[in-house]
Design a protein around this motif. Structure first.
Motif, PDB file in Angstrom:
ATOM      1  N   ARG A 291       1.046  -1.148   0.005  1.00  0.00           N
ATOM      2  CA  ARG A 291       0.339   0.159  -0.172  1.00  0.00           C
ATOM      3  C   ARG A 291       0.443   1.252  -0.103  1.00  0.00           C
ATOM      4  NH1 ARG A 291      -3.847   2.172   5.157  1.00  0.00           N
ATOM      5  NH2 ARG A 291      -1.898   2.726   5.617  1.00  0.00           N
ATOM      6  N   GLU A 292       1.930   1.450   0.797  1.00  0.00           N
ATOM      7  CA  GLU A 292       2.572   2.554   0.783  1.00  0.00           C
ATOM      8  C   GLU A 292       3.125   2.505  -0.747  1.00  0.00           C
ATOM      9  OE1 GLU A 292       3.648   4.270   3.833  1.00  0.00           O
ATOM     10  OE2 GLU A 292       1.168   3.965   4.252  1.00  0.00           O
ATOM     11  N   ALA A 293       3.816   1.675  -0.891  1.00  0.00           N
ATOM     12  CA  ALA A 293       4.514   1.638  -2.473  1.00  0.00           C
ATOM     13  C   ALA A 293       3.477   2.163  -3.263  1.00  0.00           C
ATOM     14  CB  ALA A 293       5.349   0.007  -2.452  1.00  0.00           C
ATOM     15  N   GLN A 294       3.013   1.839  -3.316  1.00  0.00           N
ATOM     16  CA  GLN A 294       1.304   2.294  -4.411  1.00  0.00           C
ATOM     17  C   GLN A 294       0.979   4.110  -4.188  1.00  0.00           C
ATOM     18  OE1 GLN A 294      -1.759  -0.322  -3.575  1.00  0.00           O
ATOM     19  NE2 GLN A 294      -0.878  -1.992  -4.916  1.00  0.00           N
ATOM     20  N   ARG A 295       1.489   4.372  -2.483  1.00  0.00           N
ATOM     21  CA  ARG A 295       0.712   5.685  -2.133  1.00  0.00           C
ATOM     22  C   ARG A 295       2.539   6.347  -2.992  1.00  0.00           C
ATOM     23  NH1 ARG A 295       0.854   7.579   3.889  1.00  0.00           N
ATOM     24  NH2 ARG A 295       0.117   9.827   3.883  1.00  0.00           N
ATOM     25  N   TRP A 296       3.250   6.276  -2.539  1.00  0.00           N
ATOM     26  CA  TRP A 296       5.037   7.264  -2.248  1.00  0.00           C
ATOM     27  C   TRP A 296       5.273   7.043  -4.014  1.00  0.00           C
ATOM     28  CZ3 TRP A 296       5.876  11.108   0.761  1.00  0.00           C
ATOM     29  CH2 TRP A 296       4.945  10.572   2.348  1.00  0.00           C
ATOM     30  N   THR A 297       5.230   6.335  -4.431  1.00  0.00           N
ATOM     31  CA  THR A 297       5.959   5.541  -6.193  1.00  0.00           C
ATOM     32  C   THR A 297       4.667   5.258  -6.532  1.00  0.00           C
ATOM     33  OG1 THR A 297       7.381   3.583  -5.637  1.00  0.00           O
ATOM     34  CG2 THR A 297       7.690   5.473  -4.932  1.00  0.00           C
ATOM     35  N   PRO A 298       3.672   5.542  -7.256  1.00  0.00           N
ATOM     36  CA  PRO A 298       2.990   4.937  -7.698  1.00  0.00           C
ATOM     37  C   PRO A 298       2.709   4.871  -9.258  1.00  0.00           C
ATOM     38  CG  PRO A 298       2.477   7.646  -7.727  1.00  0.00           C
ATOM     39  CD  PRO A 298       3.752   6.737  -6.733  1.00  0.00           C
ATOM     40  N   GLN A 299       4.282   5.444  -9.661  1.00  0.00           N
ATOM     41  CA  GLN A 299       4.143   4.953 -11.574  1.00  0.00           C
ATOM     42  C   GLN A 299       4.739   3.602 -11.355  1.00  0.00           C
ATOM     43  OE1 GLN A 299       5.271   6.955  -9.419  1.00  0.00           O
ATOM     44  NE2 GLN A 299       7.945   7.249  -9.373  1.00  0.00           N
ATOM     45  N   LYS A 300       5.454   2.723  -9.934  1.00  0.00           N
ATOM     46  CA  LYS A 300       6.201   1.930 -10.134  1.00  0.00           C
ATOM     47  C   LYS A 300       5.625   0.731  -9.812  1.00  0.00           C
ATOM     48  CE  LYS A 300       9.921   3.734 -11.512  1.00  0.00           C
ATOM     49  NZ  LYS A 300      11.293   3.072 -12.477  1.00  0.00           N
ATOM     50  N   PRO A 301       5.427  -0.174 -10.708  1.00  0.00           N
ATOM     51  CA  PRO A 301       4.248  -1.235 -10.356  1.00  0.00           C
ATOM     52  C   PRO A 301       4.900  -2.515  -9.139  1.00  0.00           C
ATOM     53  CG  PRO A 301       4.171  -1.488 -12.656  1.00  0.00           C
ATOM     54  CD  PRO A 301       5.346  -0.307 -11.968  1.00  0.00           C
ATOM     55  N   VAL A 302       4.157  -2.305  -8.312  1.00  0.00           N
ATOM     56  CA  VAL A 302       4.774  -3.050  -7.377  1.00  0.00           C
ATOM     57  C   VAL A 302       4.004  -4.608  -7.122  1.00  0.00           C
ATOM     58  CG1 VAL A 302       2.579  -2.353  -5.517  1.00  0.00           C
ATOM     59  CG2 VAL A 302       4.809  -3.229  -4.359  1.00  0.00           C
ATOM     60  N   THR A 303       4.467  -5.673  -7.365  1.00  0.00           N
ATOM     61  CA  THR A 303       3.656  -6.573  -6.474  1.00  0.00           C
ATOM     62  C   THR A 303       3.743  -7.841  -5.317  1.00  0.00           C
ATOM     63  OG1 THR A 303       3.342  -9.231  -8.241  1.00  0.00           O
ATOM     64  CG2 THR A 303       5.435  -8.842  -8.027  1.00  0.00           C
ATOM     65  N   VAL A 304       2.930  -8.243  -5.185  1.00  0.00           N
ATOM     66  CA  VAL A 304       3.338  -8.907  -3.115  1.00  0.00           C
ATOM     67  C   VAL A 304       3.060 -10.684  -3.414  1.00  0.00           C
ATOM     68  CG1 VAL A 304       2.438  -9.865  -0.706  1.00  0.00           C
ATOM     69  CG2 VAL A 304       2.414  -6.957  -2.113  1.00  0.00           C
ATOM     70  N   ILE A 305       4.179 -11.368  -3.428  1.00  0.00           N
ATOM     71  CA  ILE A 305       4.263 -12.640  -3.226  1.00  0.00           C
ATOM     72  C   ILE A 305       3.424 -13.445  -1.861  1.00  0.00           C
ATOM     73  CG2 ILE A 305       6.218 -14.430  -3.605  1.00  0.00           C
ATOM     74  CD1 ILE A 305       8.461 -12.986  -4.276  1.00  0.00           C
ATOM     75  N   HIS A 306       2.346 -14.446  -2.404  1.00  0.00           N
ATOM     76  CA  HIS A 306       1.986 -15.067  -1.260  1.00  0.00           C
ATOM     77  C   HIS A 306       1.756 -16.244  -2.009  1.00  0.00           C
ATOM     78  CE1 HIS A 306       0.203 -11.751  -0.331  1.00  0.00           C
ATOM     79  NE2 HIS A 306      -0.175 -11.057  -1.597  1.00  0.00           N
ATOM     80  N   GLY A 307       2.749 -17.392  -1.006  1.00  0.00           N
ATOM     81  CA  GLY A 307       2.730 -18.910  -1.291  1.00  0.00           C
ATOM     82  C   GLY A 307       3.274 -19.405  -2.232  1.00  0.00           C
ATOM     83  N   ASP A 308       2.758 -19.478  -3.037  1.00  0.00           N
ATOM     84  CA  ASP A 308       3.781 -20.135  -4.301  1.00  0.00           C
ATOM     85  C   ASP A 308       4.006 -19.416  -5.694  1.00  0.00           C
ATOM     86  OD1 ASP A 308       4.473 -23.344  -3.323  1.00  0.00           O
ATOM     87  OD2 ASP A 308       2.966 -23.983  -4.505  1.00  0.00           O
ATOM     88  N   GLY A 309       3.536 -18.090  -5.240  1.00  0.00           N
ATOM     89  CA  GLY A 309       3.533 -16.770  -5.987  1.00  0.00           C
ATOM     90  C   GLY A 309       2.867 -17.002  -7.738  1.00  0.00           C
ATOM     91  N   GLN A 310       1.765 -17.835  -7.086  1.00  0.00           N
ATOM     92  CA  GLN A 310       1.275 -18.144  -8.644  1.00  0.00           C
ATOM     93  C   GLN A 310       0.678 -16.460  -9.211  1.00  0.00           C
ATOM     94  OE1 GLN A 310       0.661 -20.520 -11.189  1.00  0.00           O
ATOM     95  NE2 GLN A 310       1.879 -21.351  -9.215  1.00  0.00           N
ATOM     96  N   SER A 311       0.589 -15.468  -8.323  1.00  0.00           N
ATOM     97  CA  SER A 311      -0.493 -14.366  -8.730  1.00  0.00           C
ATOM     98  C   SER A 311       0.620 -13.458  -9.025  1.00  0.00           C
ATOM     99  CB  SER A 311      -1.063 -14.062  -7.426  1.00  0.00           C
ATOM    100  OG  SER A 311      -0.727 -13.484  -6.662  1.00  0.00           O
ATOM    101  N   VAL A 312       1.878 -13.684  -8.524  1.00  0.00           N
ATOM    102  CA  VAL A 312       3.100 -12.786  -8.873  1.00  0.00           C
ATOM    103  C   VAL A 312       2.964 -12.034 -10.319  1.00  0.00           C
ATOM    104  CG1 VAL A 312       5.911 -12.204  -9.035  1.00  0.00           C
ATOM    105  CG2 VAL A 312       4.319 -13.445  -6.821  1.00  0.00           C
ATOM    106  N   ASP A 313       3.575 -10.595 -10.353  1.00  0.00           N
ATOM    107  CA  ASP A 313       3.210 -10.057 -11.873  1.00  0.00           C
ATOM    108  C   ASP A 313       5.205  -9.851 -11.678  1.00  0.00           C
ATOM    109  OD1 ASP A 313       3.834  -8.077 -13.725  1.00  0.00           O
ATOM    110  OD2 ASP A 313       2.772  -6.598 -12.952  1.00  0.00           O
ATOM    111  N   GLY A 314       5.755 -10.711 -12.492  1.00  0.00           N
ATOM    112  CA  GLY A 314       6.627 -11.023 -12.840  1.00  0.00           C
ATOM    113  C   GLY A 314       7.918  -9.684 -13.578  1.00  0.00           C
ATOM    114  N   PHE A 315       6.538  -8.571 -14.461  1.00  0.00           N
ATOM    115  CA  PHE A 315       7.287  -7.634 -14.835  1.00  0.00           C
ATOM    116  C   PHE A 315       7.594  -6.369 -13.895  1.00  0.00           C
ATOM    117  CE2 PHE A 315       5.740 -10.741 -18.099  1.00  0.00           C
ATOM    118  CZ  PHE A 315       6.991 -10.262 -19.150  1.00  0.00           C
ATOM    119  N   ALA A 316       7.448  -6.726 -12.308  1.00  0.00           N
ATOM    120  CA  ALA A 316       6.747  -5.149 -11.834  1.00  0.00           C
ATOM    121  C   ALA A 316       8.095  -4.890 -10.864  1.00  0.00           C
ATOM    122  CB  ALA A 316       6.187  -5.905 -10.564  1.00  0.00           C
ATOM    123  N   ASP A 317       7.731  -3.745 -11.010  1.00  0.00           N
ATOM    124  CA  ASP A 317       9.453  -2.676 -10.269  1.00  0.00           C
ATOM    125  C   ASP A 317       9.504  -2.534  -8.836  1.00  0.00           C
ATOM    126  OD1 ASP A 317       9.687  -1.499 -12.731  1.00  0.00           O
ATOM    127  OD2 ASP A 317       8.641   0.350 -12.264  1.00  0.00           O
TER     128      ASP A 317
END
Length: 728
Positions: A291-317
């Protein structure tokens, strides 16, 4: 005669059982491993650690891990047999550990990225065949829990989108630009043991010595234009970011909690263009970092790894991962091409023998190998003078030292002092050398002029997967009941009024009926039971955070609404070795006063666990400046009363109230409603016509929001028959 024959037969059977037990001792994988580990032990004792001995050591360690996992899950073993097998495996593991202690280079063979050579694979197959087992293609990896115990693991994974990123850009070229000159070689200090004196220098140097590297003057910085609209930095934050912008690349950011370390780290990465950026954090703050990454550097996509990471955005900054799942992802993370790495609550890696510490150090080393001047930041609120040896792993993560000596710039700085540990002046000079490497430490008192006297900081947490699903399903059940009630009222309305879209007046009436019926409802969920379940689910996470605060900045007040939440908190503090006091509604006045006195006068009592009802008013707990709200009250007035236990006349430090909020639940909406009502209350006190909110307002508005959202989702899904909604 018969009896004698029976005794003889019984004796034969007992003898057979004993012989069978002795035979089993010499069968299977464990005897093979025991013989092999003795060979390695003898080789190390004789100083003959050749490639064969190293390969054997690696294979034994991997097979011990595998056999432990198999033994734990073997349903054919009795408990006694399982205990015996585990004991024998522990014996082999002990020999391995002692052997590695004598020959430290063997430890590198256990690193996560180390691959089995063809020779090691062949040896592994030989050992398995000698044990009468079929060779297994995959070797599971070890994992430890928060207490250091071994737990069941899943194989290391590579998320699909990460594979897609590699295919899109298969040539990740290492960046060797801007290498800092300097040999890093010991000259005058060659032969001196330096790490011990470096650590002791933080104990020998008296009070008043600087604890922060030189930073640019805030007035010289022009960072406002780089911030999202509506956000501002405090001067102490701008100074740290200015250091990164000017080229500094390693930081131990040890500001006290509440001074905005997260924002500083994110904006320092932006200033250094350190993307992609890896952020390793405790699970309790993972959602907050995103949430803080989206707030302070909104132009840089953020992704969060949960479990095995099936929902990870591999192109995030920005990639955020928690310590607990790092073992599954350390392989691909090391090859991702990160140009920066942030480790939050860095004291979590102080135990260098722990899996999480080893994973963090491996990742740091691999990032530095690809990018010689990456941005590396360790964030912690722990005072530098306490247990300075705990910073060994942090300094190694930052690349200031290795296992035995200072490295690079730090060694050059020490050489430039022209002093040795034999001279008393060395300690003050050495301490300054380390601080100049990038230690940034500010206390609330140091920047009090920049801080509000009182602030509320929200700490979103993710609930355990199973509990979180259960609570969200309960919310959906309540929403379905409200929707059915709404359509029933709409169908049976006799006024003849026709409303386009959602009838918001009817929504409020339905919410009011539900609220009135909640106390009498014996089945199904209502807003009170849901909020209580959320409080129970947050209890352990809130207590963990309070324990971190107590360790880092001193006394903490912990508030909860329900007794069971207080119980969980106290059990957590007990396990952590934290002394605490407790204020509950069923205490005698004498017991209550003793709890207050213990907390306010005894430096060993670090936390006081308080009931919102019993301790929300009439107490002076200003010996603390940090407060944790494990459960949200129903009004801003209750919240303010709790905070005012420490934010009162005589308080000399800025006060921070940490609200623990369960992400993706109604908890989030309740927090927003409390804040909106707080604004109304403030205006009322200033003379407006608004009324101060009561608890029923928040409860009603929460139900209104729940029903309105459900109706909007129904409308978006397309028209549905009212009768289906009522009966289906």
């Amino acid at each position: 005669m018969a009896r004698g024959g029976q005794r003889q037969a019984g004796g034969q059977r007992n003898g057979a059982r004993k012989r069978r037990g002795r035979e089993l001792d010499n069968e299977g994988l464990i005897p093979v491993l025991a013989r092999a580990v003795r060979e390695v032990e003898i080789a190390v004792q004789r100083g003959r650690v050749d490639s064969r001995a190293r390969m054997t050591f690696q294979v034994i360690a991997l097979l011990v891990r595998e056999e432990r996992g198999r033994t734990k899950t073997d349903t054919e073993l009795t408990e006694a047999q399982r205990a015996e097998q585990m004991k024998r495996l522990d014996g082999i593991a002990t020999i391995l550990a002692k052997t590695a202690a004598r020959e430290a280079t063997l430890l590198a063979l256990l690193a996560e990225e180390t691959q089995l050579s063809e020779g090691a694979k062949a040896l592994r197959s030989e050992m398995l065949k000698a044990a009468g087992l079929e060779p297994i293609l995959e070797v599971p990896e070890a994992e430890t829990d928060a207490e250091g115990g071994e737990v069941a693991v899943e194989r290391r994974v590579v998320p699909p989108s990460v594979i897609a990123r590699r295919l899109a850009n298969p040539f990740l070229v290492p960046d060797f630009s801007g290498i800092v000159p300097g040999s890093g070689q010991a000259k005058r200090l060659a032969g001196w043991e330096l790490l011990g004196p470096l650590f002791r220098s933080f104990e020998y140097v008296g009070g008043g010595a600087p604890a922060c590297m030189p930073l640019p003057a805030a007035e010289s910085l022009h960072l406002t234009g780089r911030l999202p609209a509506g956000l501002e930095l405090m001067p102490h934050q701008a100074q740290m970011i200015g250091a990164a912008a000017s080229g500094h690349r390693t930081f131990l950011l040890a500001d006290e909690p509440g001074l905005g370390k997260t924002a500083q780290a994110l904006l320092a990465a932006q200033a250094a263009d350190a993307y992609p950026l890896l952020v390793v954090v405790p699970n309790v703050v993972k959602t907050n970092w995103a949430r803080e990454a989206q707030r302070w550097t909104p132009q840089k996509p953020v992704t969060v790894i949960h479990g095995d990471g099936q929902s990870v955005d591999g192109f995030a900054d920005i990639v955020v991962v928690n310590y607990e799942v790092l073992d599954r992802h350390v392989g691909w993370l090391g090859e991702f091409g990160f140009r920066g790495m942030v480790v939050d609550e860095a004291h979590f890696i102080k135990n260098k023998t722990s899996q999480r510490s080893q994973h963090v150090l491996q990742l740091s080393e691999r990032i530095r190998a690809r990018t010689p001047r990456p941005l590396l930041m360790a964030l912690t609120g722990t005072p530098l003078i306490n247990d300075i040896e705990d910073f060994r792993a942090i300094w190694q993560f930052l690349g200031w030292i290795d296992e035995i000596r200072p490295l690079g710039q730090l060694m050059d700085k020490l050489e430039a002092t022209n002093l040795t540990p034999a001279e008393p002046a060395f300690y003050g000079a050495a301490r300054n050398c380390v601080i100049e490497m990038g230690i940034v430490r500010r206390r609330k008192l140091d920047v009090a002029a920049d801080l509000p006297a009182r602030r509320i900081a929200d700490l979103p947490v993710e609930l355990d997967e199973g509990i979180g699903r259960s609570i969200r399903e309960a919310e959906r059940e309540l929403a379905r009941r409200l929707v059915n009630r709404y359509y029933t009222a709409l169908e049976t309305r006799t006024s003849g009024v026709v409303t386009e879209g959602i009838d918001h007046e009817l929504v409020r009436r339905v919410a009011g009926w539900e609220l009135a019926d909640a106390a009498d409802r014996k089945d199904g969920e209502n807003v009170f039971t849901m909020v209580r379940r959320i409080g129970q689910a947050k209890a352990g996470l809130a207590a963990d955070y309070a324990a971190q605060l107590a360790r880092n900045v001193g006394k903490v007040v912990f508030f909860a609404k329900h007794i069971d939440v207080m119980d969980v908190a106290e059990e957590t503090f007990e396990r952590r070795g934290l002394r605490y006091a407790s204020i509950r509604g069923d205490q005698t006045p004498k017991a209550r006063q003793k709890a207050i006195d213990d907390f306010t006068t005894d430096p060993e009592v670090q936390v006081i666990v308080c009931s919102l009802m019993a301790a929300g008013v009439g107490l002076n707990l200003q010996v603390a400046s940090n407060l944790v709200l494990a459960e949200l009250p129903w009004t801003d007035a209750e919240q303010t009363q709790a905070i005012d236990r420490i934010h009162r006349i005589g308080q000399e430090e800025p006060v921070t109230a940490w609200r623990v909020i369960a992400a993706q639940t109604i908890d989030t909406r309740i927090a927003e409603l409390i804040d909106s009502k707080a604004g109304l209350a403030a205006r009322a006190l200033d003379g407006s016509d608004e009324e101060i909110a009561v608890s029923a307002d928040i409860q009603l508005e929460a139900l209104v929001t729940l029903l309105t959202t459900a109706l909007e989702e129904e409308a978006a899904a397309g028209p549905r028959r009212v009768t289906h909604l009522i009966h289906g």
